[in-house]
Design a protein around this motif. Structure first.
Motif, PDB file in Angstrom:
ATOM      1  N   CYS A   1      -2.283  15.552  -2.781  1.00 13.43           N
ATOM      2  CA  CYS A   1      -2.246  16.194  -3.840  1.00 13.43           C
ATOM      3  C   CYS A   1      -3.884  16.679  -4.372  1.00 13.43           C
ATOM      4  CB  CYS A   1      -2.075  15.367  -5.100  1.00 13.43           C
ATOM      5  SG  CYS A   1      -2.913  13.918  -5.495  1.00 13.43           S
ATOM      6  N   GLY A   2      -5.000  16.533  -3.494  1.00 15.73           N
ATOM      7  CA  GLY A   2      -6.183  16.914  -3.560  1.00 15.73           C
ATOM      8  C   GLY A   2      -6.646  17.796  -2.650  1.00 15.73           C
ATOM      9  N   THR A   3      -7.783  17.887  -2.441  1.00 16.87           N
ATOM     10  CA  THR A   3      -8.411  18.876  -1.508  1.00 16.87           C
ATOM     11  C   THR A   3      -8.554  18.369  -0.174  1.00 16.87           C
ATOM     12  OG1 THR A   3     -10.761  18.511  -2.176  1.00 16.87           O
ATOM     13  CG2 THR A   3      -9.644  20.055  -3.407  1.00 16.87           C
ATOM     14  N   GLY A   4      -8.229  17.036   0.212  1.00 17.83           N
ATOM     15  CA  GLY A   4      -8.450  16.420   1.478  1.00 17.83           C
ATOM     16  C   GLY A   4      -7.752  17.235   2.535  1.00 17.83           C
ATOM     17  N   ASP A   5      -7.983  16.979   3.907  1.00 18.16           N
ATOM     18  CA  ASP A   5      -7.310  17.656   4.913  1.00 18.16           C
ATOM     19  C   ASP A   5      -6.264  16.739   5.568  1.00 18.16           C
ATOM     20  OD1 ASP A   5      -6.383  18.797   7.240  1.00 18.16           O
ATOM     21  OD2 ASP A   5      -8.385  18.461   8.405  1.00 18.16           O
ATOM     22  N   PRO A   6      -4.926  17.356   5.084  1.00 12.83           N
ATOM     23  CA  PRO A   6      -3.610  16.578   5.440  1.00 12.83           C
ATOM     24  C   PRO A   6      -3.901  16.246   7.081  1.00 12.83           C
ATOM     25  CG  PRO A   6      -3.163  18.685   4.388  1.00 12.83           C
ATOM     26  CD  PRO A   6      -4.699  18.704   4.475  1.00 12.83           C
ATOM     27  N   ALA A   7      -4.541  16.827   7.894  1.00 11.72           N
ATOM     28  CA  ALA A   7      -4.615  16.599   9.341  1.00 11.72           C
ATOM     29  C   ALA A   7      -5.619  15.681   9.723  1.00 11.72           C
ATOM     30  CB  ALA A   7      -4.687  17.854  10.102  1.00 11.72           C
TER      31      ALA A   7
ATOM     32  N   THR B   1      -0.983  -3.647 -16.953  1.00  9.10           N
ATOM     33  CA  THR B   1      -0.880  -2.198 -16.723  1.00  9.10           C
ATOM     34  C   THR B   1      -2.259  -1.418 -16.306  1.00  9.10           C
ATOM     35  OG1 THR B   1       0.986  -1.906 -18.233  1.00  9.10           O
ATOM     36  CG2 THR B   1      -0.099   0.140 -17.621  1.00  9.10           C
ATOM     37  N   LEU B   2      -2.414  -0.765 -15.143  1.00  8.66           N
ATOM     38  CA  LEU B   2      -3.491  -0.085 -14.847  1.00  8.66           C
ATOM     39  C   LEU B   2      -3.328   1.427 -14.946  1.00  8.66           C
ATOM     40  CD1 LEU B   2      -4.277  -2.144 -11.758  1.00  8.66           C
ATOM     41  CD2 LEU B   2      -4.964  -2.701 -13.997  1.00  8.66           C
ATOM     42  N   LYS B   3      -4.447   2.137 -15.345  1.00 10.99           N
ATOM     43  CA  LYS B   3      -4.308   3.717 -15.068  1.00 10.99           C
ATOM     44  C   LYS B   3      -5.130   4.211 -13.997  1.00 10.99           C
ATOM     45  CE  LYS B   3      -3.637   7.857 -16.835  1.00 10.99           C
ATOM     46  NZ  LYS B   3      -2.167   8.489 -17.104  1.00 10.99           N
ATOM     47  N   ILE B   4      -4.202   4.594 -12.947  1.00 10.38           N
ATOM     48  CA  ILE B   4      -4.524   5.282 -11.745  1.00 10.38           C
ATOM     49  C   ILE B   4      -5.285   6.663 -11.956  1.00 10.38           C
ATOM     50  CG2 ILE B   4      -3.812   5.849  -9.346  1.00 10.38           C
ATOM     51  CD1 ILE B   4      -1.593   4.046  -9.800  1.00 10.38           C
ATOM     52  N   ALA B   5      -6.573   6.843 -11.580  1.00  8.35           N
ATOM     53  CA  ALA B   5      -7.020   7.880 -11.450  1.00  8.35           C
ATOM     54  C   ALA B   5      -6.895   9.061 -10.291  1.00  8.35           C
ATOM     55  CB  ALA B   5      -8.638   7.769 -11.280  1.00  8.35           C
ATOM     56  N   LYS B   6      -6.615  10.287 -10.425  1.00  8.63           N
ATOM     57  CA  LYS B   6      -6.023  11.412  -9.504  1.00  8.63           C
ATOM     58  C   LYS B   6      -7.508  11.361  -8.550  1.00  8.63           C
ATOM     59  CE  LYS B   6      -4.614  15.798  -8.724  1.00  8.63           C
ATOM     60  NZ  LYS B   6      -3.217  15.455  -8.360  1.00  8.63           N
ATOM     61  N   ASP B   7      -7.403  11.281  -7.274  1.00  3.84           N
ATOM     62  CA  ASP B   7      -8.355  11.155  -6.303  1.00  3.84           C
ATOM     63  C   ASP B   7      -8.617  12.634  -5.938  1.00  3.84           C
ATOM     64  OD1 ASP B   7      -9.984  11.102  -3.987  1.00  3.84           O
ATOM     65  OD2 ASP B   7      -8.571   9.933  -2.550  1.00  3.84           O
ATOM     66  N   PRO B   8      -9.709  13.485  -6.157  1.00  2.00           N
ATOM     67  CA  PRO B   8      -9.834  14.927  -5.871  1.00  2.00           C
ATOM     68  C   PRO B   8      -9.876  15.055  -4.292  1.00  2.00           C
ATOM     69  CG  PRO B   8     -11.615  13.810  -6.435  1.00  2.00           C
ATOM     70  CD  PRO B   8     -10.823  12.875  -6.743  1.00  2.00           C
ATOM     71  N   GLU B   9     -10.012  14.163  -3.435  1.00  3.33           N
ATOM     72  CA  GLU B   9      -9.967  14.360  -2.031  1.00  3.33           C
ATOM     73  C   GLU B   9      -8.727  13.723  -1.646  1.00  3.33           C
ATOM     74  OE1 GLU B   9     -13.517  12.942  -0.356  1.00  3.33           O
ATOM     75  OE2 GLU B   9     -14.867  14.106  -1.634  1.00  3.33           O
ATOM     76  N   CYS B  10      -7.695  13.529  -2.138  1.00  2.00           N
ATOM     77  CA  CYS B  10      -6.488  13.157  -1.763  1.00  2.00           C
ATOM     78  C   CYS B  10      -5.995  14.282  -0.649  1.00  2.00           C
ATOM     79  CB  CYS B  10      -5.556  12.725  -2.844  1.00  2.00           C
ATOM     80  SG  CYS B  10      -3.752  12.228  -2.281  1.00  2.00           S
ATOM     81  N   LYS B  11      -5.353  13.560   0.323  1.00  2.00           N
ATOM     82  CA  LYS B  11      -4.610  14.528   1.493  1.00  2.00           C
ATOM     83  C   LYS B  11      -3.563  15.138   0.903  1.00  2.00           C
ATOM     84  CE  LYS B  11      -5.931  11.995   5.605  1.00  2.00           C
ATOM     85  NZ  LYS B  11      -5.417  10.966   6.775  1.00  2.00           N
TER      86      LYS B  11
ATOM     87  N   GLN C   1       5.172  -4.535  -8.517  1.00  3.39           N
ATOM     88  CA  GLN C   1       4.384  -3.318  -9.185  1.00  3.39           C
ATOM     89  C   GLN C   1       5.518  -2.075  -9.262  1.00  3.39           C
ATOM     90  OE1 GLN C   1       1.420  -2.893  -6.186  1.00  3.39           O
ATOM     91  NE2 GLN C   1       2.606  -0.886  -5.348  1.00  3.39           N
ATOM     92  N   ILE C   2       5.315  -1.218 -10.459  1.00  2.00           N
ATOM     93  CA  ILE C   2       6.062  -0.266 -10.521  1.00  2.00           C
ATOM     94  C   ILE C   2       5.110   1.049 -11.032  1.00  2.00           C
ATOM     95  CG2 ILE C   2       7.894   0.991 -11.851  1.00  2.00           C
ATOM     96  CD1 ILE C   2       7.325  -2.880 -11.901  1.00  2.00           C
ATOM     97  N   GLY C   3       5.102   2.221 -10.516  1.00  2.00           N
ATOM     98  CA  GLY C   3       4.451   3.367 -10.822  1.00  2.00           C
ATOM     99  C   GLY C   3       5.199   4.692 -10.930  1.00  2.00           C
ATOM    100  N   THR C   4       4.717   5.581 -11.761  1.00  2.00           N
ATOM    101  CA  THR C   4       5.438   6.662 -11.945  1.00  2.00           C
ATOM    102  C   THR C   4       4.381   7.780 -11.554  1.00  2.00           C
ATOM    103  OG1 THR C   4       6.961   6.347 -13.600  1.00  2.00           O
ATOM    104  CG2 THR C   4       6.796   8.583 -13.299  1.00  2.00           C
ATOM    105  N   PHE C   5       4.581   8.733 -10.527  1.00  2.00           N
ATOM    106  CA  PHE C   5       3.684   9.636  -9.871  1.00  2.00           C
ATOM    107  C   PHE C   5       4.382  11.103 -10.187  1.00  2.00           C
ATOM    108  CE2 PHE C   5       3.071   5.608  -7.981  1.00  2.00           C
ATOM    109  CZ  PHE C   5       1.839   5.328  -8.255  1.00  2.00           C
ATOM    110  N   ARG C   6       3.292  11.900 -10.528  1.00  2.00           N
ATOM    111  CA  ARG C   6       3.469  13.357 -10.696  1.00  2.00           C
ATOM    112  C   ARG C   6       2.109  14.176  -9.860  1.00  2.00           C
ATOM    113  NH1 ARG C   6       5.518  11.814 -15.768  1.00  2.00           N
ATOM    114  NH2 ARG C   6       7.833  12.206 -15.811  1.00  2.00           N
ATOM    115  N   GLY C   7       2.181  13.858  -8.561  1.00  2.78           N
ATOM    116  CA  GLY C   7       0.715  14.361  -7.972  1.00  2.78           C
ATOM    117  C   GLY C   7       0.356  15.733  -8.055  1.00  2.78           C
ATOM    118  N   TRP C   8       1.452  16.562  -8.361  1.00  7.31           N
ATOM    119  CA  TRP C   8       1.188  18.274  -8.464  1.00  7.31           C
ATOM    120  C   TRP C   8       0.536  18.555  -9.635  1.00  7.31           C
ATOM    121  CZ3 TRP C   8       5.836  15.860  -9.185  1.00  7.31           C
ATOM    122  CH2 TRP C   8       6.471  16.127 -10.305  1.00  7.31           C
ATOM    123  N   LEU C   9       0.171  17.607 -10.619  1.00  5.39           N
ATOM    124  CA  LEU C   9      -0.241  18.006 -11.759  1.00  5.39           C
ATOM    125  C   LEU C   9      -1.622  17.846 -11.855  1.00  5.39           C
ATOM    126  CD1 LEU C   9       2.126  15.905 -14.507  1.00  5.39           C
ATOM    127  CD2 LEU C   9       2.347  18.357 -13.902  1.00  5.39           C
TER     128      LEU C   9
END
Length: 256
Positions: free
Chosen positions: A249-255, A237-247, A159-167
């Motif tokens: 790049c989203g609003t999830g709690d990193p801790a 090829t799959l399209k990955i959706a941004k997870d709004p609660e990701c620790k 598998q190969i993917g390109t990620f720009r999580g800050w967008l």
């Protein structure tokens, strides 16, 4: 900076491609790419990135060459067994193209040094073999706003993917795998095996995605995951959706 006569001749086959051209070759020459992991994926990826004329390369790997690596890690020879992979790979780059700047980092990337090792790069290529390291690299790349090409293999799959999580609409690797971790009984390459030619295929594809990220040729690959099944064989090829609660790049709690 204008291309030298040597660069013009060496990279002529890229220059004649309208999608890359002299401007693209100049972009590659000015770029700094960090490769995390100089194993099965890192070896072929490095060969094609050096061939593309990436001006500055940083190679991170704390492992040493083992005889069992030679089945798929084609940069190494029996004479290299016991030597640091990063150092051997850097030596190859210097012999291949003395005009390229290469730095070997024969140490493990950790939360303590990740930012220092990755800061200042234009693209990061992660070819490591465990979730903890992949997530660390991804989280750091997101924080630093550096494009990440992540590649992985196992048996006959890759598998190969390109990620720009800050967008705003760009997922990061953590959006894809969640808070994955490596269990103590997780199967390893040594236990399950891997087809040697698979790593060449996936590593070369990853190198192409790095070149794409640097020059912008073709379609934008951000958030796309390319899956290859070598048994069929079949690409998907799959399209990955941004997870709004990701620790990361989203609003999830990193801790959490």
């Amino acid at each position: 900076m204008p291309l030298s006569p040597t660069q013009l001749e060496r990279h002529a086959r890229h220059i004649v491609l309208p999608e890359i051209g002299g401007v693209g070759v100049a972009q590659l020459s000015a770029a700094h790419v960090v490769l995390v992991g100089m194993g099965g994926i890192g070896c072929p990826a490095l060969q094609y990135l050096a061939g593309a004329g990436i001006g500055r390369l940083t190679l991170i790997d704390d492992d040493t060459v083992d005889l069992s690596n030679l089945q798929r890690q084609t940069l190494f020879t029996p004479a290299d067994v016991g030597e640091p992979k990063a150092a051997v790979a850097a030596r190859w780059v210097r012999a291949f193209d003395p005009e390229l700047a290469v730095t070997a980092v024969p140490e493990r990337i950790t939360p303590a040094n990740a930012a220092d090792l990755l800061t200042g790069s234009d693209v990061i290529l992660d070819g490591t073999d465990n979730f903890a390291t992949r997530l660390l690299v991804s989280d750091t790349a997101t924080t630093l706003q550096i494009p990440l090409v992540s590649a992985a293999i196992g048996r006959f799959q890759g598998q190969i993917g390109t990620f720009r999580g800050w967008l705003p609409d760009g997922p990061c690797y953590r959006c894809f795998v969640g808070d994955a971790f490596d269990a103590e009984d997780c199967d390893t390459c040594a236990e399950q095996g891997v087809l040697g030619a698979m790593v060449g295929l996936i590593g070369s594809f990853a190198a192409m995605e790095v070149v794409r990220a640097l020059t912008g040729f073709g379609e934008d690959a951000c958030g796309k995951l390319h899956l290859f099944d070598g048994l069929k064989p079949l690409w998907r090829t799959l399209k990955i959706a941004k997870d709004p609660e990701c620790k990361a790049c989203g609003t999830g709690d990193p801790a959490a």
